[in-house]
Design an enzyme around this catalytic site. Structure first.
Site, mmCIF file in Angstrom:
data_model
loop_
_atom_site.group_PDB
_atom_site.id
_atom_site.type_symbol
_atom_site.label_atom_id
_atom_site.label_comp_id
_atom_site.label_asym_id
_atom_site.label_seq_id
_atom_site.Cartn_x
_atom_site.Cartn_y
_atom_site.Cartn_z
ATOM 1 N N LYS B 162 0.814 -1.228 0.000
ATOM 2 C CA LYS B 162 0.000 0.000 0.000
ATOM 3 C C LYS B 162 0.852 1.285 0.000
ATOM 4 O O LYS B 162 0.873 2.032 0.975
ATOM 5 C CB LYS B 162 -0.954 0.007 1.190
ATOM 6 C CG LYS B 162 -1.930 -1.170 1.178
ATOM 7 C CD LYS B 162 -3.089 -0.981 2.128
ATOM 8 C CE LYS B 162 -4.163 -2.033 1.939
ATOM 9 N NZ LYS B 162 -3.737 -3.410 2.210
ATOM 10 N N ASP B 218 -9.337 -10.366 -10.365
ATOM 11 C CA ASP B 218 -9.545 -11.326 -9.280
ATOM 12 C C ASP B 218 -11.055 -11.440 -9.096
ATOM 13 O O ASP B 218 -11.707 -10.480 -8.692
ATOM 14 C CB ASP B 218 -8.876 -10.801 -8.003
ATOM 15 C CG ASP B 218 -9.096 -11.734 -6.821
ATOM 16 O OD1 ASP B 218 -10.169 -12.363 -6.747
ATOM 17 O OD2 ASP B 218 -8.212 -11.814 -5.960
#
Lengths: 422, 360
Positions: B162, B218
């Site tokens: 992140k 995904d």
């Protein structure tokens, strides 16, 4: 001979009926396919010896009202006149102001009814009751039973259970008084004017004691309920005839759908010709449905229960309508679904759109429940209610409009939920 | 050549669908997710696929026996008794993976893309080091762990979880190829391949990144499942347009099983997949939906961004939207409105669901 007076109010009243009352005076809004008032007039016209029907209100004379009076007189073969108040004089004040008109020809008795109620109008029963009870000059209120909680929203009547004399009358009490409520339908004799006159003169004296504002004395409204019935209760003058037949107020637009259902069900007895039936080449009808003969409906549409379709309405293929009022000139395009709605004059709903509201019906498990006089907002949120499209609204294809009120002449371009769209 | 697919457990993120069918067998664009991967692996020369599963399902095992026959390959199920993370399953399957000295593929079972297995093998052989991971570009790198690598050659320098300042917009796409020697790095205990193994390999200069061309998703949860479907159909439009439906009533990319039946005056698409035996009655409008095998959409219903479970029935004039997912054998009564409803299998829905919620 007999007469009837229908109190139709005026444009400042009926704000809870917006945005529909922008387009048509509320008493002329169609309920079960005919103007709200016509149900009153039909009931009055059926009473033997009925000579004249007077409408009292403070609407400016207008085209719709004039046309309605004209066609009703033709259809029901009875004199119907509109008497316009110069100001809102109150339910009693209007009667008193036009007492000469009402009394001309010498009626023994006359009915008085509010325009914004829906009822089976048991007028012959009230006449019979009047003959059997009390002295000939007594007055009769039509009463019905409400549940304890909702009775507080109405005029409450305490009766002598043996004689049906009204012992006590109170308008919208804050605590429970009685579950017998005033239906807004009365049978009066000319004696009523003596009682109103008493109040009128007292008001005049009070006004004379006041400083005139801008050189004018105000007109004191006289309300039948608070000013007359409350005083007459317990005097042996006022009686209540209790009915078990259907009755409801028509205050909000939501209650118009409920009232439509009551009248449509009643049509099985009174006007079977007004109910649509399943026919070769016609739409599928489920339950009680009114369709104006000028409406153009695709045979693959499914309508009902409780649907009223106005003049010149167009309904496309595979459209579903339930618990709704579709006003004249509206177009419902293919595959759209309209549930618990009032679709305004000349509005258009696009293909596969869903326009849905939440019914505000009385609790079906309580035989005495009435429709709630709902407030638009609760806890600063819009209360889910029926969806209303004002006149000339356009709903695009494939969107959903849920629990919303759309003001007239809007072209929407997306979905809306729980909103008032100005 | 061999491949290990990390199938994992109950597939809870794809409930309610995975309450009826093991996640690898849920059809994505009319083919079980797992077969998208297995068939692409077979094409790249893989003849032994190991499925790392943390819960055994008879249905999955049986289906794999059928696929072994059909594809002429070996499919093994490697069962973890306790969850081993993303690396532990490799240790558990060590014996299956290194009985020859060939590199092997590892992939995350939730990934859908135009699988680049040939290119991976080529790329991997070219750099000659222990591992290659496929990376894909994302718009918002700050949400993910990104991979920083040399533009020339692809040697990975580091991984940043992140990132608050921009360092890279490439993320791990969940597809790897390793030399068997890499297995020495992994012990048989719960281990994260991303956090514990890859950083060390990168530090030692043994890990390379290959950039994926084309789409990637995904599809582990319903919202992304639908997005992935849109991407996959668009890819079909480019590579195999014959498989998509065209003609009146179809808009954009629509994939329809030949056994599905569609009524009159419907409008289907864009981005719709109709499974085997699906019945769409007259006047139905569907867009951005997957309708699974045996389901029925009754007349004049309107569906947008929904997954309709196997053998479910959507009533007339029903409106369903906002990632409504019906489990297996759900019945939605006529004229209802479902907004973001997640309906468990075998339910009969009789009331509208105006705001997103789970219907038990």
């Amino acid at each position: 001979m007999l007469k009837a007076v229908i109190l139709i109010g005026g444009p400042q009243k009926g704000t809870r009926f917006r945005p529909l009352s922008f387009e048509v005076p509320k008493p002329l809004f169609p309920v079960a396919g005919v103007p709200m008032l016509q149900h009153h007039i039909e009931a009055c016209a059926k009473v033997p010896n009925m000579k004249e029907i007077l409408l009292i209100g403070f609407y400016q004379p207008n085209e719709e009202l004039t046309r309605f009076l004209f066609t009703s007189q033709q259809e029901f073969k009875i004199t119907i006149r509109y008497l316009q108040e110069y100001a809102a004089l109150g339910t009693g004040g209007g009667l008193y102001h036009f007492r000469d008109q009402i009394l001309s020809g010498g009626p023994q008795a006359f009915f008085v009814m509010n325009a914004d109620v829906c009822s089976e109008f048991p007028l012959p029963e009230m006449l019979a009751f009047h003959k059997e009870h009390g002295d000939p000059s007594s007055l009769v209120i039509l009463g019905t039973t409400a549940n304890r909680k909702q009775s507080l929203n109405y005029g409450c009547i305490v009766e002598n259970e043996e004689t049906n004399e009204v012992l006590h009358y109170v308008e919208k009490p804050s605590t429970f008084v009685s579950d017998i409520i005033n239906c807004g339908i009365y049978l009066f004799t000319p004696d009523i004017f003596q009682h109103i006159a008493g109040v009128f003169q007292k008001n005049q004296q009070d006004i004379l004691l006041e400083e005139p504002a801008n050189g004018w004395h105000r007109a004191a409204a006289i309300r039948l309920e608070q000013d007359i019935f409350t005083a007459l209760a317990g005097q042996g003058k006022l009686y209540v005839y209790k009915t078990l037949s259907f009755w409801s107020q028509i205050k909000s637009a939501g209650s118009a759908i409920y009232a439509s259902r009551l009248y449509l069900n009643r049509y099985h007895i009174t006007h079977p010709e007004r109910l649509a039936c399943n026919q070769e080449g016609g739409p599928k009808i489920s339950g009680t449905v009114y369709i104006h003969p000028t409406a153009n409906i695709d045979p693959s549409a499914v309508l009902g229960p409780n649907v009223s379709i106005g003049t010149g309405v167009t309904i496309g293929a595979g459209v579903r309508v339930r618990e709704s009022i579709i006003l004249h000139g509206a177009t419902l395009q293919d595959h759209c679904c309209v549930l618990n709605c009032i679709v305004g004059w000349d509005s258009t709903i696009g293909k596969w759109a869903r326009v849905e509201g939440t019914p505000s019906d009385p609790n079906p498990n309580d035989p005495y429940a009435k429709i709630d006089s709902e407030t638009l907002f609760r806890d600063s949120k819009l209360t889910p209610s029926i969806t209303i499209l004002g006149c000339n609204v356009t709903i695009p294809s494939e969107v959903i409009i849920l629990n919303s009120i759309v003001l007239p002449h809007k072209d929407l371009n997306r979905s809306f939920k729980n909103q008032i769209i100005l | 050549m061999k491949a290990l697919i990390l199938v994992g457990g109950y597939g809870t993120r794809l409930r309610p669908l995975t309450l009826s069918v093991p996640k690898p067998l849920v059809e994505f664009c009319n083919k079980p997710t797992l077969l998208h991967q297995v068939e692409a692996l077979v094409q790249a020369g893989v003849d032994h696929v190991v499925l790392a599963v943390s819960y055994m399902s008879d249905v999955l095992e049986k289906e794999m026996r059928i696929q072994e026959q059909r594809l002429g390959i070996r499919i093994s199920l490697s069962h973890e008794k306790e969850p081993l993370g993303t690396a532990g399953p490799l240790a558990l399957a060590r014996d299956l993976l290194c009985d020859d000295n060939e590199p092997f593929f590892v992939l995350n079972s939730d990934v859908i893309c135009d699988f680049p297995f040939q290119e991976m093998l080529q790329f991997h052989r070219n750099h000659g080091n222990q591992g290659t991971i496929v990376v894909t570009r994302v718009e918002e790198p700050s949400k993910y762990g990104v991979v920083v690598f040399e533009a020339e050659g692809g040697r990975i320098q580091r991984f940043v979880e992140k990132p608050q300042v921009f360092v890279s917009n490439k993320i791990n796409a969940g597809m790897y190829i390793f030399n068997p020697s890499m297995l020495q790095r992994i012990q048989l205990r719960p281990t994260s391949i991303e956090k514990e193994i890859f950083p060390v390999m990168a530090e030692e200069g043994q890990l390379y990144a290959m950039e994926l061309q084309g789409f990637w998703m995904d599809i582990g949860q319903p919202k992304d499942f639908l997005t992935g479907m849109c991407m996959y159909l668009q890819s079909l439009r480019q590579h195999a347009p014959d498989r998509l439906c065209t003609g009146p009533g179809f808009l954009g990319n629509v994939l329809v099983d030949p056994s599905a039946r569609i009524g009159e005056n419907c409008s289907i698409g864009p981005n719709v997949t109709l499974g085997a035996g699906v019945v769409v009655e007259d006047g139905v409008r569907v867009r951005r939906c997957t309708v699974l095998k045996g389901a029925r959409l009754r007349s004049h219903s309107w569906l947008d961004s929904c997954i309709v479970g196997w053998n479910s029935s959507v009533g007339q004039w029903v409106r369903m939207e906002n990632v409504t997912v019906l489990g297996e054998d759900v019945i939605v009564n006529d004229e209802l409105y479902l907004n973001g409803a997640n309906v468990l299998p075998h339910k009969s829905i009789t009331d509208s669901v105006a705001e997103p919620r789970i219907i038990m």
